[in-house]
Each structure stands twice: as C-alpha cells, then as structure tokens.
Design an enzyme around this catalytic site. Structure first.
Site, PDB file in Angstrom:
ATOM      1  CB  CYS A  79      -0.974   0.070   1.377  1.00 26.34           C
ATOM      2  SG  CYS A  79      -2.374   1.276   0.983  1.00 26.34           S
ATOM      3  CG  HIS A 181      -3.973  -3.419   2.494  1.00 26.39           C
ATOM      4  ND1 HIS A 181      -3.074  -2.970   3.390  1.00 26.39           N
ATOM      5  CD2 HIS A 181      -4.524  -2.324   2.155  1.00 26.39           C
ATOM      6  CE1 HIS A 181      -3.086  -1.741   3.842  1.00 26.39           C
ATOM      7  NE2 HIS A 181      -4.180  -1.366   2.461  1.00 26.39           N
ATOM      8  CD  GLU A 183      -2.543  -6.125   5.089  1.00 27.73           C
ATOM      9  OE1 GLU A 183      -2.504  -4.994   5.542  1.00 27.73           O
ATOM     10  OE2 GLU A 183      -1.542  -6.427   3.909  1.00 27.73           O
TER      11      GLU A 183
END
Length: 203
Positions: A79, A181, A183
């Site tokens: 990001c 992202h 995650e």
C-alpha cells in the site's frame, strides 16, 4: 526472520499475523540495525506520503532500506509502502520518495470515488515468484486514493481496473510492491505472504 518496518504508520500487527498464519516468524521494528539483520523485509503503511517519508528519515531507516535492497534480500512494499518505493508523489504537493524505482504516485482521476475501497481483480502481466499459485483475475482488497505510474513498463507485474487500468504490483525478482493489502485479502492474500516467506527461506 522477516522484519516489518515500523515507522509510525501502518497496520503492522495484521501483516505479522498473516505471516504467522502461513508459518513464518516476523518481528515489528523501528531499529535500523534490526532491519539489517533480517533475511527479508516488509515496508507496510497507511496514511500520507510526505509524513511517511519524514518518519522514515527521523527513524534513520532510509539507509537501512537501501542496504537491504543492495544486498538482494526479499523486500515487499504494501500500500503506502509500495508507493514510497517510487521517485515522487503528487499527494499534498510534490514529495520525494525512496526512488527505488522510476515513476510517480498520482491521485485517482477526478470523477472517481475516492478512496478506491474494496475487492478488485488483478490481471497478471508477467510471472513473479510472489504470485506463484495465484490465478490471473483473482480478487484482492484495495484501499487507496493514489496510484503508481511506473516510468518503466517492464516493472508492471499486475494491473487492476478502476475505470482505467493502473499498476497494482510492480517490481522485479525479489524486490516487489503491491497496492492492495495481502494481509486483508483472504486465502490468496495469505498465499502471497507465504510466497514471500519462501523467498526469504531461500536466502
């Protein structure tokens, strides 16, 4: 071991938990020496480009980042961390980035809802070990108001669409950044973190 750089901006624990879930230990650190000791490094981040660069300077982390890259260790920007890898950003004026890759960070065009938030498909343009086992057109989670425009098209690994195609993953070999992202991107996001861990294991 993988170092997750803490420069006061970012969703660090979720990246750490994602790596742990796929079997890789990672530590969060703002210490340049600890960053240099790592076998692989992740630069995450959420927030303003200029503030992020200022925090990296104040923490004496910029030289450590350059050394890690010079040593050829796996490096992943996520990001804002991905945007910082480029030369400059027009966010809030004109601000210099790390200059690891040539190119600029630009605001999403007028008329588009910002931030661009939610799931979006990746179109894979070239192979990279980070995307092993990830099919083209898979969906990942994005939250951003700016996008990267690489000066060298050979850096574009994958694109996504938001009324126009933008570079969603850029880099080469073990030096890569992603606008989304991983995650927060369910199983395929975790697969990307697992692939990063595998690269670190090989070092």
């Amino acid at each position: 071991m993988i170092a997750i750089i803490d420069y006061g901006m970012g969703n660090l624990r979720s990246v750490q938990k994602g790596l742990e879930k796929v079997g890789y230990e990672a530590y969060i650190t703002s210490d340049p020496e600890e960053v240099l000791k790592a076998k692989g490094v992740i630069l995450p981040g959420v927030g303003a480009f200029a503030d992020a660069m200022d925090n990296l300077r104040k923490s004496n982390l910029i030289d450590a980042i350059y050394q890690v890259i010079e040593q050829g260790k796996p490096f992943l920007g996520i990001c804002l961390g991905y945007q910082l890898m480029f030369e400059e950003s027009e966010e809030g004026g004109c601000h210099r980035g790390l200059g690891i890759f040539p190119g600029k960070v630009r605001r999403l065009p007028a008329g588009f809802k910002v931030p661009h938030m939610g799931w979006n498909q990746l179109t894979i343009r070239q192979k990279n070990a980070l995307l092993e086992g990830v099919p083209s057109q898979s969906e990942f989670y994005f939250v951003h108001s700016y996008y990267v425009e690489p000066a060298d098209d050979s850096l574009i690994i994958a694109t996504a669409g938001y009324g126009f195609d933008f570079c969603a993953i850029a880099g080469r070999d073990r030096l890569v950044g992603a606008q989304f992202h991983p995650e927060k991107s369910s199983d395929l996001g975790l697969k990307i973190l697992e692939n990063f861990g595998k690269q670190v294991e090989k070092c």
